[in-house]
Design an enzyme around this catalytic site. Structure first.
Site, PDB file in Angstrom:
ATOM      1  CG  ASP A  76     -46.907 -64.447 -20.529  1.00  0.00           C
ATOM      2  OD1 ASP A  76     -45.245 -64.436 -20.552  1.00  0.00           O
ATOM      3  OD2 ASP A  76     -47.399 -63.595 -20.746  1.00  0.00           O
ATOM      4  CG  HIS A  83     -47.951 -51.756 -25.646  1.00  0.00           C
ATOM      5  ND1 HIS A  83     -48.604 -52.007 -24.992  1.00  0.00           N
ATOM      6  CD2 HIS A  83     -47.405 -52.339 -26.674  1.00  0.00           C
ATOM      7  CE1 HIS A  83     -49.259 -52.439 -26.255  1.00  0.00           C
ATOM      8  NE2 HIS A  83     -48.429 -52.592 -27.252  1.00  0.00           N
ATOM      9  CG  ASP A  84     -44.517 -57.179 -22.373  1.00  0.00           C
ATOM     10  OD1 ASP A  84     -43.834 -55.934 -22.203  1.00  0.00           O
ATOM     11  OD2 ASP A  84     -44.894 -57.398 -21.301  1.00  0.00           O
ATOM     12  NE  ARG A 138     -49.898 -51.008 -21.999  1.00  0.00           N
ATOM     13  CZ  ARG A 138     -50.608 -52.287 -21.741  1.00  0.00           C
ATOM     14  NH1 ARG A 138     -50.915 -52.706 -20.502  1.00  0.00           N
ATOM     15  NH2 ARG A 138     -50.548 -53.083 -22.906  1.00  0.00           N
ATOM     16  NE  ARG A 188     -46.309 -61.170 -21.592  1.00  0.00           N
ATOM     17  CZ  ARG A 188     -47.476 -60.703 -21.504  1.00  0.00           C
ATOM     18  NH1 ARG A 188     -47.272 -59.616 -21.868  1.00  0.00           N
ATOM     19  NH2 ARG A 188     -48.544 -60.957 -20.921  1.00  0.00           N
ATOM     20  NE  ARG A 200     -50.764 -64.037 -23.586  1.00  0.00           N
ATOM     21  CZ  ARG A 200     -51.196 -64.716 -23.801  1.00  0.00           C
ATOM     22  NH1 ARG A 200     -51.019 -66.047 -23.967  1.00  0.00           N
ATOM     23  NH2 ARG A 200     -52.989 -64.683 -23.581  1.00  0.00           N
TER      24      ARG A 200
END
Length: 416
Positions: free
Chosen positions: A326, A241-242, A239, A328, A288
């Site tokens: 976004d 995950h941010d 996973r 990221r 984000r």
């Protein structure tokens, strides 16, 4: 405080004196590659732009200004070495495979001991330790018998044994530019101009190819034997995950972040108990990477929209406030997997195409994509999920959680 009376600028190469070691990114040996020197009190020894520890470098400066920290202090690295061996792997020696972290960052005390003995201030950018984590949802899974303690990965108390790895960003600017499909000069100029000219070296020191950006780090939580990640001998679950502080820590019901994190941890434990491994990649990219202030502004705008919050306007409201949906840049995300020597992930706990595509482009095989079960989605987060599905996020409507989840759902999602 130091005895310097004059400010020494780093924006132009020093004349004479000690010459900083060159960094040859992707070189065949760490000696040839050279150390990352970003915290030296002697500007002539520095070979990077920025300072270690990202945003925490500001706190270090405050501590020096307040007289709490000796500016020439160097860390004593005795007994700080990793409890496990990681690498080197072939990916470490391909300059375009790892561009946002230093693959040798956890081994500097070992591979650069001669440079340290000679007076260079070489510091780790990666630290590895063993730990136990306690997650209330994992305890709930034990009670519901979805998970069973094996006294190895999962203890009867509900604690899970993990290998925990903290990674600071170390950007190789030519590689970052190539990964994003832009010119290095354009990258340097944008980083200089749009950080309030904070780092003039970006445009005046083309000889410095490495940048220590003032951003958050990455933490890896690995369940099971770490070697399984690269030896191909077991099932791998992951996973990415941010960070979402409001949900991850305080259990906000407007998004799916903590439920998805809890789901990912449960699946990682399950794979580790079968002889494989699980890995959670936790990135500090709040909202984000737009920041928490922007995120809360977007929440207000969504809730006050005419006709109420809706999936149709979900991304639009973010863009109206932030100017972009976004930031990221998941293009850099696969680097940690290259650092770990990984070639394949069997179960990818994510619906995001923005996370899936960079992995595919970097040649890391993802066998199966696993969406979050519907039973784990909080009521107020359904708008978010509908918007993401409409935007093309991966979904498999046949996936469902066992019926016994309903017995623990209230506690898992509301109390935590």
């Amino acid at each position: 405080m130091s005895g310097h009376k004059h400010i020494v600028l780093t924006s132009h190469p020093s004349k004479g004196g000690y010459q900083a070691p060159q960094i040859k990114w992707g070189a065949a040996t760490p000696k040839e590659r050279g150390p990352v020197v970003g915290s030296s009190n002697n500007p002539s020894q520095r070979n990077v732009i920025g300072v270690h520890s990202g945003a925490y470098g500001v706190y270090r400066a405050l501590a020096v200004a307040a007289g709490k920290l000796d500016p020439i202090h160097r860390p004593d690295l005795t007994n700080t070495f990793p409890p496990i061996e990681i690498g080197p792997f072939p990916q470490w020696f391909e300059p375009d495979k790892i561009v946002s972290i230093d693959p040798w960052g956890h081994r500097v005390a070992e591979v650069f001991k001669d440079e340290i003995a000679a007076g260079l201030d070489v510091r780790p950018t990666i630290a590895i330790t063993k730990a136990r984590i306690t997650f209330p949802e994992v305890r709930d899974a034990l009670v519901a018998k979805r998970l069973v303690s094996d006294n190895r990965v999962l203890l009867p108390s509900g604690e899970a044994s993990v290998t925990k790895i903290a990674i600071e960003p170390v950007w190789y600017l030519p590689g970052i530019a190539n990964r994003l499909g832009i010119k290095e000069a354009a990258l340097r100029r944008a980083l200089f101009e749009h950080t309030g000219a904070m780092f003039p070296d970006l445009v005046t020191r083309p000889d410095h190819k490495v940048f220590l950006p003032p951003i958050g780090n990455i933490t890896l939580y690995i369940f099971g034997e770490v070697e399984r990640l690269w030896d191909g001998k077991g099932e791998i679950t992951c996973r990415v995950h941010d960070e979402c502080n409001g949900s991850d820590v305080f259990g906000s019901d407007i998004c799916t972040c903590r439920p998805y994190l809890a789901h990912g941890i449960e699946e990682c434990i399950r794979s580790a108990q079968k002889g494989g491994a699980g890995i959670i990649v936790y990135n500090r990219k709040e909202g984000r990477a737009l920041g928490e202030v922007v995120k809360f502004l977007v929440y207000n705008a969504r809730k006050r929209s005419q006709g109420g919050d809706s999936a149709a306007a979900y991304f639009e409201r973010t863009e109206c406030v932030a100017g972009v949906q976004d930031m990221r840049f998941q293009d850099l995300m696969p680097d940690v997997f290259h650092w770990l020597g990984m070639r394949r992930i069997d179960r990818w706990i994510s619906m995001s195409n923005l996370k899936f595509e960079p992995m595919r482009q970097q040649g890391i095989e993802i066998v199966a994509r696993v969406p979050i079960p519907d039973d784990l989605i909080p009521l107020d987060a359904q708008v978010e999920m509908d918007a993401k599905k409409a935007a093309g996020y991966y979904t498999d409507e046949t996936v469902s959680k066992p019926d016994d989840l309903a017995k623990t759902k209230g506690r898992a999602l509301e109390d935590y």
